[in-house]
Motif scaffolding. Structure first.
Motif, PDB file in Angstrom:
ATOM      1  N   LEU A 125       2.247   1.841  -3.456  1.00 19.90           N
ATOM      2  CA  LEU A 125       1.498   2.446  -4.380  1.00 19.90           C
ATOM      3  C   LEU A 125       1.093   3.810  -4.142  1.00 19.90           C
ATOM      4  O   LEU A 125       0.946   4.584  -5.107  1.00 19.90           O
ATOM      5  CB  LEU A 125       0.147   1.359  -4.426  1.00 19.90           C
ATOM      6  CG  LEU A 125      -0.016   0.324  -4.792  1.00 19.90           C
ATOM      7  CD1 LEU A 125      -1.124  -0.698  -4.300  1.00 19.90           C
ATOM      8  CD2 LEU A 125       0.510   0.084  -6.304  1.00 19.90           C
ATOM      9  N   SER A 126       1.146   4.146  -2.876  1.00 22.64           N
ATOM     10  CA  SER A 126       0.880   5.648  -2.884  1.00 22.64           C
ATOM     11  C   SER A 126       1.782   6.554  -3.012  1.00 22.64           C
ATOM     12  O   SER A 126       1.721   7.773  -3.258  1.00 22.64           O
ATOM     13  CB  SER A 126       0.428   5.635  -0.995  1.00 22.64           C
ATOM     14  OG  SER A 126       1.497   5.526  -0.263  1.00 22.64           O
ATOM     15  N   ARG A 127       3.186   5.826  -2.927  1.00 23.04           N
ATOM     16  CA  ARG A 127       4.333   6.843  -3.266  1.00 23.04           C
ATOM     17  C   ARG A 127       4.771   6.600  -4.808  1.00 23.04           C
ATOM     18  O   ARG A 127       5.800   6.933  -5.148  1.00 23.04           O
ATOM     19  CB  ARG A 127       5.345   6.477  -2.221  1.00 23.04           C
ATOM     20  CG  ARG A 127       5.328   6.730  -1.025  1.00 23.04           C
ATOM     21  CD  ARG A 127       4.983   8.222  -0.502  1.00 23.04           C
ATOM     22  NE  ARG A 127       6.464   8.986  -0.828  1.00 23.04           N
ATOM     23  CZ  ARG A 127       7.424   9.024   0.147  1.00 23.04           C
ATOM     24  NH1 ARG A 127       7.089   8.527   1.393  1.00 23.04           N
ATOM     25  NH2 ARG A 127       8.304   9.537  -0.330  1.00 23.04           N
ATOM     26  N   SER A 128       4.018   5.654  -5.451  1.00 24.34           N
ATOM     27  CA  SER A 128       4.429   5.286  -6.718  1.00 24.34           C
ATOM     28  C   SER A 128       5.783   4.615  -6.910  1.00 24.34           C
ATOM     29  O   SER A 128       6.629   5.206  -7.821  1.00 24.34           O
ATOM     30  CB  SER A 128       4.273   7.070  -7.555  1.00 24.34           C
ATOM     31  OG  SER A 128       3.048   7.132  -7.791  1.00 24.34           O
TER      32      SER A 128
ATOM     33  N   ARG B  38       0.763  -1.108   0.036  1.00 21.61           N
ATOM     34  CA  ARG B  38       0.059   0.161   0.062  1.00 21.61           C
ATOM     35  C   ARG B  38       0.863   1.203  -0.160  1.00 21.61           C
ATOM     36  O   ARG B  38       0.560   2.131  -0.648  1.00 21.61           O
ATOM     37  CB  ARG B  38      -1.028   0.036   1.204  1.00 21.61           C
ATOM     38  CG  ARG B  38      -1.969  -1.213   1.220  1.00 21.61           C
ATOM     39  CD  ARG B  38      -2.860  -1.026   2.360  1.00 21.61           C
ATOM     40  NE  ARG B  38      -3.575   0.072   2.659  1.00 21.61           N
ATOM     41  CZ  ARG B  38      -4.726   0.580   1.979  1.00 21.61           C
ATOM     42  NH1 ARG B  38      -5.247  -0.263   1.261  1.00 21.61           N
ATOM     43  NH2 ARG B  38      -5.407   1.686   2.408  1.00 21.61           N
ATOM     44  N   TYR B  39       1.985   1.224   0.700  1.00 19.62           N
ATOM     45  CA  TYR B  39       2.973   2.385   0.834  1.00 19.62           C
ATOM     46  C   TYR B  39       3.600   2.621  -0.427  1.00 19.62           C
ATOM     47  O   TYR B  39       3.700   3.741  -0.946  1.00 19.62           O
ATOM     48  CB  TYR B  39       3.871   2.142   1.981  1.00 19.62           C
ATOM     49  CG  TYR B  39       5.080   3.096   1.907  1.00 19.62           C
ATOM     50  CD1 TYR B  39       4.860   4.332   2.237  1.00 19.62           C
ATOM     51  CD2 TYR B  39       6.521   2.716   1.100  1.00 19.62           C
ATOM     52  CE1 TYR B  39       6.102   5.386   2.307  1.00 19.62           C
ATOM     53  CE2 TYR B  39       7.626   3.527   1.249  1.00 19.62           C
ATOM     54  CZ  TYR B  39       7.342   4.872   1.726  1.00 19.62           C
ATOM     55  OH  TYR B  39       8.241   5.641   1.675  1.00 19.62           O
TER      56      TYR B  39
END
Length: 338
Positions: A27-30, A24-25
């Motif tokens: 994905l959120s930070r690309s 999840r991290y």
């Protein structure tokens, strides 16, 4: 035994949950690996999940240290060197660190580990033990640096680095158990639990990649564990090298071919045997499963033969590696990509 099984399950769950959070991290930070001409994957995938292995295994080691379940020297060798390599890999995953600085960090971690281990252990050659003194320390440093880098090189398709670590550690646990050294199985067994939690997310088709933090950590951890084993029984170093044969042969053969051709060996490529094999077989899963089969039915029996029954270590390595070299040649390891 029940207590250790419980702690293994706790470590597995921590690793599993951390990998979910890291995905999840990412994905959120690309923090995404985008497929390119040098990739072995075709779908954009988050990276950096190997941090879950690092954190969960380090927690296990700290618990073992505080409870007196592991010798202090061994614990600090793994914690210090592993943490340094993982932090360096994490920073490289999030940006870019020049190769020379990475290499300096790798050698620093190796020196730290050798300091706590008491240097490079005596080596058994044709039935005779030899202490190599300061030259052994030099060999030990290069050995650990090569182990962590070859693990980075071989972490190129889904699941392969994870199943290799699990097979090697379980093979070592079997060796320790059959030799009457059951107390030695717990560290590799907890590492298996940490890797298994991550593998749930990394098994083909992978939902997250390990990244340099995880692969470098596994490489140096396995290298340190092999040296620890050799301090107890010198012939066990050969057993560990046999268990690691798939990665050692593919990475070394590929590197030598690229060096002889004048390639920049620190640049990304996809010319390892396992990468050519995955393209020929049409996916990652068949190759990852073949690695498991080779480890269990070929390398493990030879490693046990050497470690338990007195078969000469060098001869054992040659016997174990020869078919792997033939496979590397068959799958064009190190040949220029066309």
């Amino acid at each position: 035994m029940t207590t250790w099984f419980f702690y293994s399950m706790v470590i597995l769950f921590i690793s599993l949950a951390l990998t979910w959070g890291l995905r999840r991290y990412a994905l959120s930070r690309s923090l995404i690996d985008i497929p390119n001409a040098r990739s072995s994957h075709s779908v954009p995938t988050p990276r950096g999940g190997g941090v879950a292995i690092v954190v969960s295994f380090l927690l296990a080691l700290l618990w073992m240290l505080t409870s007196g379940s592991i010798e202090t020297e061994w614990g600090w060798a793994l914690i210090g060197a592993g943490t340094g390599v993982a932090v360096l890999g994490f920073l490289d995953d999030h940006g870019h660190i020049a190769a020379r600085w990475r290499l300096l960090g790798h050698f620093s971690a190796a020196v730290w580990a050798l300091f706590w281990l008491g240097g490079f252990p005596p080596i058994e050659l044709f039935g005779t033990e030899y202490s190599l003194g300061w030259f052994g320390h030099l060999i030990g440093a290069f050995y650990l640096v090569w182990m962590l880098n070859l693990y980075n090189f071989m972490d190129g398709i889904d699941g392969i680095a994870s199943v290799e670590a699990i097979c090697v550690c379980l093979g070592a646990c079997l060796l320790f158990s059959l030799s009457g050294n059951v107390n030695l199985i717990w560290v590799p067994l907890l590492l298996v639990a940490a890797v298994a939690g991550f593998l749930v997310w990394n098994f083909p088709p992978a939902k997250i990649f390990m990244g340099d933090a995880g692969s470098g950590f596994l490489g140096i951890a396995l290298g340190i564990l092999s040296l620890q084993a050799a301090w107890i029984a010198p012939q066990w170093l050969w057993s560990w090298l046999i268990l690691l044969g798939v990665f050692v042969v593919d990475a070394t053969w590929t590197l030598l071919r690229r060096l002889l051709r004048g390639d920049k060996v620190y640049e990304a490529h996809r010319s390892h045997a396992y990468q050519y094999a995955s393209r020929q077989m049409g996916g990652h899963l068949p190759v990852t499963l073949v690695v498991v089969v080779i480890n269990i039915f070929w390398l493990l029996p030879i490693a046990l033969w050497v470690g338990l029954y007195g078969f000469d270590g060098i001869v054992g390595v040659i016997v174990a590696y020869l078919p792997l070299v033939l496979l590397a040649v068959k799958f064009k390891a190190g040949e220029m990509e066309r």
